[in-house]
Design a protein around this motif. Sequence first.
Motif, PDB file in Angstrom:
ATOM      1  N   LYS A   1       0.824  -1.345  -3.222  1.00  0.00           N
ATOM      2  CA  LYS A   1       1.093  -1.776  -4.157  1.00  0.00           C
ATOM      3  C   LYS A   1       0.797  -0.739  -5.663  1.00  0.00           C
ATOM      4  O   LYS A   1       1.426  -1.010  -6.162  1.00  0.00           O
ATOM      5  N   LEU A   2      -0.181  -0.267  -4.705  1.00  0.00           N
ATOM      6  CA  LEU A   2      -0.245   1.680  -5.672  1.00  0.00           C
ATOM      7  C   LEU A   2       0.817   2.146  -5.864  1.00  0.00           C
ATOM      8  O   LEU A   2       0.964   3.041  -6.964  1.00  0.00           O
TER       9      LEU A   2
ATOM     10  N   TYR B   1       6.836  -0.904   6.689  1.00  0.00           N
ATOM     11  CA  TYR B   1       6.416  -0.359   5.085  1.00  0.00           C
ATOM     12  C   TYR B   1       6.866   0.759   4.984  1.00  0.00           C
ATOM     13  O   TYR B   1       8.071   2.035   5.721  1.00  0.00           O
TER      14      TYR B   1
ATOM     15  N   ALA C   1      -1.351  -2.560   2.503  1.00  0.00           N
ATOM     16  CA  ALA C   1      -1.147  -3.442   1.733  1.00  0.00           C
ATOM     17  C   ALA C   1      -1.877  -3.401   0.808  1.00  0.00           C
ATOM     18  O   ALA C   1      -0.709  -2.889  -0.532  1.00  0.00           O
ATOM     19  N   GLU C   2      -2.913  -2.412  -0.009  1.00  0.00           N
ATOM     20  CA  GLU C   2      -3.536  -1.840  -0.584  1.00  0.00           C
ATOM     21  C   GLU C   2      -2.980  -0.597  -1.640  1.00  0.00           C
ATOM     22  O   GLU C   2      -2.231  -1.005  -2.029  1.00  0.00           O
TER      23      GLU C   2
ATOM     24  N   LYS D   1       3.767   1.262  -5.448  1.00  0.00           N
ATOM     25  CA  LYS D   1       5.098   0.492  -6.297  1.00  0.00           C
ATOM     26  C   LYS D   1       3.947   0.534  -8.463  1.00  0.00           C
ATOM     27  O   LYS D   1       5.139  -0.182  -9.134  1.00  0.00           O
ATOM     28  N   SER D   2       3.165   1.130  -8.337  1.00  0.00           N
ATOM     29  CA  SER D   2       2.805   1.006  -9.592  1.00  0.00           C
ATOM     30  C   SER D   2       3.341   2.467 -10.440  1.00  0.00           C
ATOM     31  O   SER D   2       3.589   3.423  -9.705  1.00  0.00           O
TER      32      SER D   2
ATOM     33  N   ARG E   1      -1.107   5.226 -10.290  1.00  0.00           N
ATOM     34  CA  ARG E   1      -0.571   5.729  -9.151  1.00  0.00           C
ATOM     35  C   ARG E   1      -0.767   6.806  -8.006  1.00  0.00           C
ATOM     36  O   ARG E   1      -1.306   7.908  -8.450  1.00  0.00           O
TER      37      ARG E   1
END
Lengths: 161, 165
Positions: A50-51, A155, A46-47, A53-54, A59
């Motif tokens: 998130k990353l 995912y 999950a982490e 998408k950064s 990234r």
Amino acid sequence: MRKLLKCVVFVMFAGLAGRVQAQFSNPASGPGSASTVPQAQLMQAAELVKLLKSSGTDRPVVFQVGSLVMFQQAHIPNSGYAGPTSQSNGLALLKKLAAPLKKDQLIVIYCGCCPWGRCPNIGPAYKQLHDLGFTNVKALFLANNFGDDWVSKGYPVERGE
Amino acid sequence: MRRSLVLLLSVLMATLYEGSSQSPVDPLHKAAPQFKRTDLNGRSIDLRDYRGKVVLLNFWATWCASCQVELPRFDAWQKKYGADGLQVLTVSMDDGDAPVRKTVRRLHLALPVVMGDAKLGEAYGGVLGLPVTFLIGRDGVVEAKVKGETDLAALESQVRRMLGK
């Protein structure tokens, strides 16, 4: 008395030999196993999602360090194929792909070929990057495999090379 | 007319795009996806030829520790239950056949071994973790899918049941 001493020494030797053999025949605790990656360097799925998408420096650069056949079936979007790192050709490929990166670049490696404790690729890949001086390397923790712990959870994936 | 043609082409393109991004479908309780490959000994292996037999189809790789435990057992089952109609087929998901040949020699395997690829993996629902074993009934339908390290005694019982023993 001498006989007894001989017997004790034999039993001790046999026990020690058994333990040494067990250590190396069990990938879960062998020198190249995934368990050699420090706990603090593990990343949860999950982490990473998130990353991904950064943008900018947050990234990560992501490398799949397992089998090409599996990579072709499904892989994390924009991840590079750099494996299998249990073999020398895979380690050479990872070294080549990591060469242009800054030493403090966040690099996430993943495999997911097998249950975590059985993965032969993550340990050597982590060690190689660490030995090359990379200071921000994380290993994606996939408890069972990439199919169960990433794809089946919905995912993002890409297919093909 | 021109508008209809453009619309038709758009629909066709959309359908094609959707097809290419579709997720692989799990074959459990469906007809086993057919394949024809040449094994490491140069023999042609066509799944169709085994209709009427119970097929244990195992996906493995040389770097998979659990697979190395299972393969000798499957080899023994082939010898033990072959006359009852069991056929074990194995698919290596290694990237090349050199390490596979080495492992086959080391484990003294007599089983047919074919090399897999992404296409075959996807046909079987995506082989994204090893080992994976499928049990295919005499009617060609996939009856079971066993992922990861498995209870080999339970799997053998299931094979025996499928063989009618």
